[in-house]
Design an enzyme around this catalytic site. Structure first.
Site, PDB file in Angstrom:
ATOM      1  N   GLN A 100       0.784  -1.224   0.000  1.00 35.77           N
ATOM      2  CA  GLN A 100       0.000   0.000   0.000  1.00 35.77           C
ATOM      3  C   GLN A 100       0.820   1.281   0.000  1.00 35.77           C
ATOM      4  OE1 GLN A 100      -4.016  -0.090   1.767  1.00 35.77           O
ATOM      5  NE2 GLN A 100      -3.132   1.244   3.312  1.00 35.77           N
ATOM      6  N   GLU A 147      -3.292   9.593  -1.119  1.00 36.76           N
ATOM      7  CA  GLU A 147      -2.456  10.267  -0.129  1.00 36.76           C
ATOM      8  C   GLU A 147      -1.374  11.138  -0.760  1.00 36.76           C
ATOM      9  OE1 GLU A 147      -1.226   7.341   2.715  1.00 36.76           O
ATOM     10  OE2 GLU A 147      -3.294   6.887   3.267  1.00 36.76           O
ATOM     11  N   ASP A 180       4.325   0.287   4.245  1.00 32.73           N
ATOM     12  CA  ASP A 180       3.055  -0.164   4.810  1.00 32.73           C
ATOM     13  C   ASP A 180       2.558  -1.257   3.889  1.00 32.73           C
ATOM     14  OD1 ASP A 180       0.564  -0.708   5.763  1.00 32.73           O
ATOM     15  OD2 ASP A 180      -0.284   1.280   5.408  1.00 32.73           O
ATOM     16  N   ASP A 226      -1.101  -1.541  12.737  1.00 32.18           N
ATOM     17  CA  ASP A 226      -2.202  -0.629  12.401  1.00 32.18           C
ATOM     18  C   ASP A 226      -3.507  -1.412  12.451  1.00 32.18           C
ATOM     19  OD1 ASP A 226      -4.003   1.186  11.353  1.00 32.18           O
ATOM     20  OD2 ASP A 226      -3.227   1.099   9.318  1.00 32.18           O
ATOM     21  N   LYS A 264      -4.616   6.187  15.008  1.00 30.15           N
ATOM     22  CA  LYS A 264      -5.604   6.848  14.156  1.00 30.15           C
ATOM     23  C   LYS A 264      -6.819   7.186  15.009  1.00 30.15           C
ATOM     24  CE  LYS A 264      -4.296   4.486   9.855  1.00 30.15           C
ATOM     25  NZ  LYS A 264      -4.640   3.385   8.918  1.00 30.15           N
ATOM     26  N   ARG A 324      -5.698   9.448   7.652  1.00 30.00           N
ATOM     27  CA  ARG A 324      -6.377   8.399   6.907  1.00 30.00           C
ATOM     28  C   ARG A 324      -6.331   8.777   5.430  1.00 30.00           C
ATOM     29  NH1 ARG A 324      -8.961   4.517  10.232  1.00 30.00           N
ATOM     30  NH2 ARG A 324      -8.566   3.265   8.370  1.00 30.00           N
ATOM     31  N   SER A 325      -6.702   7.834   4.571  1.00 28.29           N
ATOM     32  CA  SER A 325      -6.643   8.119   3.136  1.00 28.29           C
ATOM     33  C   SER A 325      -7.694   9.146   2.720  1.00 28.29           C
ATOM     34  CB  SER A 325      -6.798   6.839   2.323  1.00 28.29           C
ATOM     35  OG  SER A 325      -7.953   6.142   2.717  1.00 28.29           O
ATOM     36  N   LYS A 332       2.578  10.128  10.229  1.00 25.44           N
ATOM     37  CA  LYS A 332       2.272   9.721   8.852  1.00 25.44           C
ATOM     38  C   LYS A 332       1.167  10.623   8.350  1.00 25.44           C
ATOM     39  CE  LYS A 332       1.341   5.760   7.173  1.00 25.44           C
ATOM     40  NZ  LYS A 332       0.749   4.420   6.970  1.00 25.44           N
TER      41      LYS A 332
END
EC number: 4.2.1.11
Length: 426
Positions: free
Chosen positions: A162, A204, A241, A311, A336, A365-366, A387
């Site tokens: 990813q 992202e 990731d 995660d 998150k 988050r995306s 991140k």
């Protein structure tokens, strides 16, 4: 004058064109805090539940139900409460929801109010959020993990994994770290263009080229680091990731783009080969969220060499994190806010991780908005790592710009985490 006198939520749009919840909390002093919640593309099975409308609007992704809960039940329950006791505010909402995963009112409803309350408190105290949450000791700016090549669920390409990230640990400040990242980002665009690869970006902000293999993504990044004038493994390290749950099928790790399939031990060896060959400093979700035996193998083999971040494995949940700590699974947790649904529970997860000697990486988050809460959170908790995507798309860059502002405000007291954020660098 810290009593909550009004709460209002609305449906707004996130960076992927999907609705999300924004909330405003007003205090008796007249100050107002505002916050908007993010949304993920690859989500852990045990995350708190994001409430969607499932009707004809927005392809079923509307959030009018969640907004209605904020403007109705939640507002009624919180009016008159002291906003300064954020744990009590969050606890009241959790009690009101009454489910273990916040599925009745929606984690997106609870989190919007929780974050907005934190912002209102900071405004009422006349201080920035990072100072309000972290006190005078909050002076450490995090090392950014910059996702410059996107694959998996974040991009429409043939790369299985990813995220391929760069970590500018050799920079002397967050402003310089952002410069390192931007210069590599632009160098990578030239490298990809020269190869005839797409320079379109993913959710992202990273590039999403069709590459012949996952390893090819590492190779093009290393070329870009070199062309930008930096040294890989010194100025800039690499991070992955894998989001392995996304390609874990029937007990096998299936890399469709390469026509390869591994059992857990085989995939651990595959990743270990990369660690031995490339300057990789951190691996997130190296194994699937439900493959705890695989995680144990990975931790035993690589835990002393690289940061292993859970995660989907931990989903910012203290109960699951405690189990991981007790079983010596991974050595880091991704944080998150919307995986757990309140600021208080998020802070508890970070505290538990740090107490156990695990690192905590604050994450976007995306699906994001212009909200920059996580930038302040990373400084407040002295996490040392964040991140928040690539060096394009305003929803990502907003967080970097906030960190630059915080660094400037701290002046000579500011400290960039750098190599010190990683035990593996000694």
């Amino acid at each position: 004058m810290s009593e909550i006198v009004d709460i209002h939520a609305r449906e707004i749009i996130d960076s992927r064109g999907n609705p999300t919840v924004e909330a405003e909390v007003t205090l008796a002093s007249g100050v107002m805090g505002r916050a908007a919640v993010p949304s993920g593309a690859s989500t852990g099975a045990r995350e708190a539940i994001e409430l969607r409308d499932d009707d004809v609007r927005y392809g079923g992704k509307g959030v009018r139900k969640a907004v209605g809960h904020v403007n109705g039940e939640i507002r009624e329950a919180l009016l008159g409460m002291k906003a300064t006791d954020l744990a009590a505010v969050d606890g009241r909402m959790i009690e009101l929801d009454g489910t273990p995963n916040k599925s009745r009112l929606g984690a997106n409803a609870l989190l919007a109010v929780s974050m907005a309350t934190a912002h209102a408190n900071a405004a009422d105290a006349g201080m920035p959020l990072y100072r309000h949450l972290g006190g005078e000791e909050a002076v450490t700016l995090p090392v950014p993990m910059m996702n410059i090549v996107n694959g998996g669920a974040h991009a429409d390409n043939s790369v299985d994994m990813q995220e391929f990230m760069i970590l500018p640990v050799g920079a002397s400040s967050i402003a310089e770290a952002v410069r390192y990242g931007a210069e590599v980002f632009h160098a990578l665009k030239k490298v990809l263009h020269k190869r005839g690869s797409s320079t379109a970006v993913g959710d992202e902000g990273g590039f999403a080229p069709d590459l012949p293999s996952n390893e090819a993504a590492i190779e093009v990044i290393l070329e870009a680091i070199d062309k930008a004038g930096f040294k890989a493994g010194q100025d800039i390290w690499l991070g992955l990731d894998c989001a392995s749950s996304e390609f874990h099928k029937d007990g096998k790790y299936v890399l469709a783009s390469e026509g390869k399939s591994f059992d857990a031990a085989g995939f651990v060896d595959y990743l270990a080969g990369w660690v031995n060959q490339y300057p990789i400093l951190t691996i997130e979700d190296g194994m699937a969220e439900d493959d705890w035996a695989g995680w144990k193998l990975l931790t035993e083999k690589l835990g002393g060499k690289v940061q292993l971040v859970g995660d989907d494995l931990f989903v910012t949940n203290t109960e699951i994190l405690k189990e991981g700590i007790d079983k010596h699974i991974a050595n880091s947790i991704l944080i998150k806010l919307n995986q757990i649904g309140t600021v208080s529970e998020t802070l508890a997860a970070i505290h538990m991780a740090h107490k156990a000697g695990y690192t905590a990486v604050i994450s976007h988050r995306s699906g994001e908005t212009e909200d920059v809460t996580i930038a302040d959170l990373s400084v407040a908790t002295q996490a040392g790592q964040i991140k928040t995507g690539s060096l394009s798309r305003s929803d990502r860059v907003a967080k970097y710009n906030q960190l630059i502002r915080i660094e400037e405000a701290l002046g000579s007291a500011a400290r960039y985490a750098g190599r010190g954020a990683f035990k593996q660098l000694g």
